[in-house]
Write an enzyme that holds these catalytic residues in place. Sequence first.
Site, short mmCIF file in Angstrom:
data_model
loop_
_atom_site.label_atom_id
_atom_site.label_comp_id
_atom_site.label_asym_id
_atom_site.label_seq_id
_atom_site.Cartn_x
_atom_site.Cartn_y
_atom_site.Cartn_z
N GLY A 1 3.48 -4.52 6.60
CA GLY A 1 3.06 -3.18 6.18
C GLY A 1 1.60 -2.95 6.49
O GLY A 1 0.89 -3.85 6.94
N LYS A 2 1.18 -1.72 6.24
CA LYS A 2 -0.23 -1.37 6.44
C LYS A 2 -0.77 -0.84 5.13
O LYS A 2 -0.13 0.00 4.49
CB LYS A 2 -0.34 -0.25 7.47
CG LYS A 2 -0.25 -0.73 8.89
CD LYS A 2 -0.49 0.44 9.83
CE LYS A 2 0.01 0.07 11.22
NZ LYS A 2 0.12 1.22 12.09
N GLY A 3 -1.92 -1.32 4.75
CA GLY A 3 -2.55 -0.81 3.53
C GLY A 3 -3.82 -0.06 3.90
O GLY A 3 -4.14 0.11 5.08
N PHE B 1 -6.88 -0.93 3.61
CA PHE B 1 -7.96 -1.72 4.24
C PHE B 1 -7.48 -2.63 5.36
O PHE B 1 -8.25 -3.42 5.88
CB PHE B 1 -8.67 -2.55 3.17
CG PHE B 1 -9.46 -1.71 2.21
CD1 PHE B 1 -10.54 -0.97 2.65
CD2 PHE B 1 -9.10 -1.64 0.88
CE1 PHE B 1 -11.27 -0.16 1.78
CE2 PHE B 1 -9.83 -0.85 0.00
CZ PHE B 1 -10.91 -0.11 0.46
N GLY B 2 -6.22 -2.56 5.75
CA GLY B 2 -5.77 -3.40 6.86
C GLY B 2 -4.30 -3.75 6.77
O GLY B 2 -3.60 -3.32 5.84
N ASP C 1 -3.35 0.39 -13.81
CA ASP C 1 -2.80 1.22 -12.72
C ASP C 1 -1.33 0.89 -12.48
O ASP C 1 -0.89 0.71 -11.35
CB ASP C 1 -3.62 1.04 -11.45
CG ASP C 1 -3.40 2.19 -10.46
OD1 ASP C 1 -2.93 3.26 -10.90
OD2 ASP C 1 -3.71 2.02 -9.27
N ASN D 1 2.71 0.21 -7.13
CA ASN D 1 2.00 -1.07 -7.24
C ASN D 1 2.93 -2.22 -7.61
O ASN D 1 2.47 -3.27 -8.04
CB ASN D 1 0.88 -0.96 -8.28
CG ASN D 1 -0.28 -0.14 -7.74
OD1 ASN D 1 -0.40 0.03 -6.52
ND2 ASN D 1 -1.11 0.38 -8.61
N ASP E 1 -1.39 -5.46 -6.73
CA ASP E 1 -2.50 -4.52 -6.69
C ASP E 1 -3.30 -4.52 -7.98
O ASP E 1 -3.03 -3.77 -8.92
CB ASP E 1 -1.98 -3.10 -6.40
CG ASP E 1 -3.06 -2.31 -5.67
OD1 ASP E 1 -4.24 -2.57 -5.95
OD2 ASP E 1 -2.73 -1.46 -4.85
P1 AMP Z 1 -1.11 -3.00 0.61
O1 AMP Z 1 -2.30 -3.12 1.49
O2 AMP Z 1 -1.13 -3.99 -0.50
O3 AMP Z 1 -0.87 -1.60 0.15
O4 AMP Z 1 0.15 -3.43 1.51
C1 AMP Z 1 0.65 -2.63 2.52
C2 AMP Z 1 2.15 -2.86 2.63
O5 AMP Z 1 2.42 -4.19 3.04
C3 AMP Z 1 2.87 -2.69 1.32
O6 AMP Z 1 3.21 -1.36 1.11
C4 AMP Z 1 4.09 -3.60 1.49
O7 AMP Z 1 5.11 -2.92 2.20
C5 AMP Z 1 3.57 -4.70 2.38
N1 AMP Z 1 3.15 -5.85 1.55
C6 AMP Z 1 1.97 -6.03 0.94
N2 AMP Z 1 1.92 -7.19 0.28
C7 AMP Z 1 3.11 -7.78 0.49
C8 AMP Z 1 3.69 -9.02 0.05
N3 AMP Z 1 3.02 -9.86 -0.72
N4 AMP Z 1 4.94 -9.32 0.44
C9 AMP Z 1 5.64 -8.44 1.23
N5 AMP Z 1 5.16 -7.27 1.65
C10 AMP Z 1 3.91 -6.93 1.31
#
Ligand code: AMP
Length: 409
Positions: free
Chosen positions: A149-151, A153-154, A266, A271, A284
């Site tokens: 996935g993409k958040g 900050f990266g 939050d 989250n 989160d």
């Molecule tokens: P985040 O930056 O935490 O918002 O992560 C972006 C996306 O990556 C999330 O919406 C999830 O789909 C995926 N993701 C983040 N952390 C995990 C994890 N520990 N295990 C599986 N997928 C994750």
Amino acid sequence: MATVGSVTRQIAALELSNKKPGITTNNSTARPPLHSKHSSQTNVAKLLTKYAAPNPHLPGSSTKSTKPVAGTAIPKTKPPHTGNTPVPEATQPFDIGNYDGGLELENEKRGEKIFGEAAKELALDSSSAQKWPTREWSLHDFDMGRPLGKGKFGRVYMVRTKAEPKYIVALKTLYKSEIVKGKVEKQVRREIEIQQNLRHPNVLRLYGYFHDETRIFLMLEFAGKGELYKQLSKFGCFSEKRSSRYIDQMADALSYLHAKHVIHRDIKPENLLLGLNGELKIADFGWSVHAPGNRRRTMCGTLDYLPPEMVEGKEHTEKVDYWALGVLTYEFLIGNPPFEDRKSVDNTYRRIMRVDLRFPPGMSAEVKDLIARLLQHEPQDRIPLVDVLRHPWIVKYRPKDCNRGSEVY
Ligand code: AMP
């Protein structure tokens, strides 16, 4: 490309190959129960803990060991729920999927160097953590797998450690320059420090972290079933049984956090992640605060989940999370938060202040009782988490082999 399903099946197969004689299991194709603490969930928790990075600095822990000691950070005493039991080494490799080269491409565009105080603040490395230091990690220590996935900050990738035993984690990238631009250096640092010290099956583990000139990398527990929010969007709402099981896990995880003086602040579906057996994982910690004995004033969190005391800018305590649990219960069952007003933010505020709670037809009397007890205007009137864990709506749906509610944190 590997699917989560294929990884799940491989883990299920591993689980079977690691079984002690005499213990009966589900067959490898059968779906494990959504929420079962002592059967498959515990086994998967063990396996996931196995993927944690071992700390060679701690006695009995070595990357060369054939019986790896679980966990980056091995607590001196075994806390409840952690499943930190050594498990035999994996007999077959996991398919982590194909890497798309995204990290390098992204680093060219986003990877700006930072200097001065900010650079010092963000030089985060779990090998030098005061509590439970890990081994030194770098990007070269991992085989890269598929993007998860993409958040903000990266990107997040599924990765596997190159050294034996192979551990699978979700590697999350944070761009330092963007953290600095957003002026959230302290918040990010705090999120990382808080999460690294938490060990509960319904709280996403942070096994370790390291950095290079432009990025911070977080080695997170792999949440095999992804985002809970996606499930809620897909189905619109959840059944009472499924909601009750999630709220049971949430209440248990929140009591653990509060006992550690961590207020999440939050809580919302976005989250929450789901583990390989569909167990809930609070993720989160961006807004969480470590506040032993402190009352906090900062306004934060998502509007729909804000309790009256935060809407009014009053001091608040861990009871903000009780309120959010009530909102979450309602949203699981109905598909929208209870005080939502899509036309006007002011109306949402007003409805929160008045606790303008309306139950659509079809909800059980038991769940209405629980929601109404959580959504009390006065924080001290909200039902304590220990009583949530004993509430008839929770007990009714709890799997028989789960002794939740008996732990005192
Ligand atoms: P985040 O930056 O935490 O918002 O992560 C972006 C996306 O990556 C999330 O919406 C999830 O789909 C995926 N993701 C983040 N952390 C995990 C994890 N520990 N295990 C599986 N997928 C994750």
